[in-house]
Design an enzyme around this catalytic site. Structure first.
Site, short mmCIF file in Angstrom:
data_model
loop_
_atom_site.label_atom_id
_atom_site.label_comp_id
_atom_site.label_asym_id
_atom_site.label_seq_id
_atom_site.Cartn_x
_atom_site.Cartn_y
_atom_site.Cartn_z
N ARG A 36 39.72 42.13 47.78
CA ARG A 36 39.03 43.38 48.15
C ARG A 36 39.83 44.19 49.17
O ARG A 36 39.76 45.42 49.17
CB ARG A 36 37.63 43.08 48.67
CG ARG A 36 36.68 42.76 47.53
CD ARG A 36 35.28 42.60 48.01
NE ARG A 36 34.35 42.62 46.89
CZ ARG A 36 33.20 41.97 46.88
NH1 ARG A 36 32.83 41.24 47.91
NH2 ARG A 36 32.40 42.05 45.84
N LYS A 198 21.48 32.35 35.49
CA LYS A 198 20.13 32.81 35.16
C LYS A 198 20.06 33.90 34.10
O LYS A 198 20.74 34.90 34.19
CB LYS A 198 19.45 33.34 36.44
CG LYS A 198 19.07 32.21 37.39
CD LYS A 198 18.53 32.74 38.69
CE LYS A 198 17.11 33.26 38.52
NZ LYS A 198 16.63 33.88 39.79
N GLY A 351 32.43 37.77 40.39
CA GLY A 351 33.07 36.80 41.27
C GLY A 351 33.56 35.52 40.63
O GLY A 351 34.74 35.19 40.74
N GLY A 374 27.80 42.85 40.97
CA GLY A 374 26.47 43.47 40.91
C GLY A 374 26.55 44.93 40.51
O GLY A 374 25.79 45.40 39.66
#
Ligand code: AMP
Length: 393
Positions: A36, A198, A351, A374
């Protein structure tokens, strides 16, 4: 319309840049991964070359609105000093303490890196007063924090309204260009690989992808809700009963649309999750009682790899197994290898998939690795990104 940073004329002006320097730290508080920081350099270097007064702000981790030195940006300041070969000003806080005066007095071509924005509760609350305090530090606003564009915080939304001049940084431009390409004109066949823990986190994305892709691989923990929806026993594997009906709907929609859905046809399983867990091969789709499937098996690996080899565009998010345990890491590793070897335009959104490529030393073999899992999923789901919307003029 969003302004292009290349058009910004900022010599001697105070430029407030929201960056995403939320890097992983080691136990000794050193930067564990520079991805990053490196991704922010084109914007930072551009502003410095123009001799702007650059005020950089970021969050790091989740200090929940309180000062917590475990989440200090000091290690990032040290890395930036080393990369830029110039001293950085690193104040103790991101508000108060003469920061406005400092922003006017600092030398053109120098950098102030503010301390973690999330040390102040007003950041995540998008507090108007905190937004105003931050806005007082710049004449021009630049957002280069792609990974936080899906959050409506003071530094991404609240403060932006105070500026006449606002721009997207080079990283934001690059990330959005890649994602737009996937949404608008991907080269076919287009394959999406969705893994991870999930189903509920990714169900909207999977549904949305059915309108765009030719095939979709579902792996990792989320595959088992889909196998159950097809009528297979899943033993003690991860199952989200409450979204079973959505999984059924998705499988029917895929059939109607002619999208191929690939699910694991064999598995590596165990009785109990633990670092030393040993893998038992299950040579069929159904999983016996008492076993937890934690990785795809060898037949599935071959089937998934063949599908990767046929694709011309690939989007991948989420590991295909419980890769933190060595005995269950092969599925993710082999797919990472296949994606890296393919000639397809490959975009990695998130990630854990990026980690797998990094650990194999093949991260440079894919076309694009997103710095924000996200944010990229939110964009691909078709949701408005508040931080991006705030930049519109
Ligand atoms: P996500 O953040 O949704 O991409 O999920 C990543 C997590 O999914 C990792 O920590 C993996 O260990 C976990 N995971 C992958 N495969 C499985 C599986 N078969 N069962 C349970 N968890 C899994």
């Amino acid at each position: 319309m969003i302004r292009h940073i290349g058009d910004l004329d900022c010599a001697h002006r105070r430029v407030f840049v929201r960056a995403d320097l939320n890097v992983p730290l080691t136990a000794e508080s050193h930067v564990a991964d520079r991805m990053r920081i490196d991704a922010f350099l084109p914007t930072l270097r551009f502003l410095l070359e123009q001799k702007a007064r650059v005020i950089v702000a970021s969050h790091l981790g989740r200090p929940k609105g309180q000062v917590n030195h475990a989440y200090s940006l000091l290690p990032v300041a040290e890395v930036l000093t080393e990369i830029l070969s110039q001293e950085l000003i690193f104040p103790e806080s991101c508000v108060g303490g003469g920061l406005v005066k400092l922003s006017h007095d600092m030398e053109p071509g120098s950098v102030v890196l503010l301390e973690n924005l999330r040390f102040v509760a007003g950041e995540e609350k998008n507090d108007p007063q905190f937004s105003e305090n931050l806005a007082a530090l710049g004449d021009v606003y630049v957002n280069d924090a792609f990974g936080t564009l899906h959050r409506a915080h003071a530094s991404t939304v609240g403060m932006v309204g105070h500026f006449q001049e606002k721009y997207a940084g080079f990283l934001v431009e690059k990330e959005i260009k890649e994602l737009r390409m996937l949404s608008h004109n991907p080269k076919r066949p287009f394959l999406a690989i969705i893994g991870g823990a999930k189903v509920s986190d990714k169900i909207h994305l999977i549904e949305k992808f059915l309108d765009r892709v030719d095939s979709i691989i579902l792996g990792g923990g989320l595959a088992y809700t889909f196998l159950k929806a097809q009528g297979y026993a899943v033993g003690s594997s991860k199952l989200e009963e409450e979204v079973l009906h959505v999984a059924e709907r998705i499988l029917q929609k895929a059939k109607r649309k002619g999208v191929t859905v690939l699910l694991p046809c064999d598995h590596l399983a165990t009785k109990k999750i633990g670092v030393d867990a040993q893998a038992t091969l299950i040579n069929k789709k159904a999983i016996p009682d008492g076993l937890i499937a934690l990785d795809i098996g060898p037949h599935t690996r071959e089937e998934f790899k063949a599908c990767v080899a046929d694709a011309n565009t690939i989007f991948w998010n989420g590991p295909l197994g419980f890769f933190e345990i060595p005995a269950f890491s092969e599925g993710t590793r082999s797919i990472a290898q296949a994606v890296a070897e393919s000639d397809a335009h490959s975009v990695i959104g998130g990630g854990d998939s990026a980690l797998a490529l990094n650990s194999l030393g093949i991260a440079d073999k894919v076309s694009h690795i997103s710095t924000g899992g996200g944010a990229s999923l939110a964009y691909l789901e078709g949701r408005t990104l508040p931080g991006l919307h705030a930049l519109e003029v």
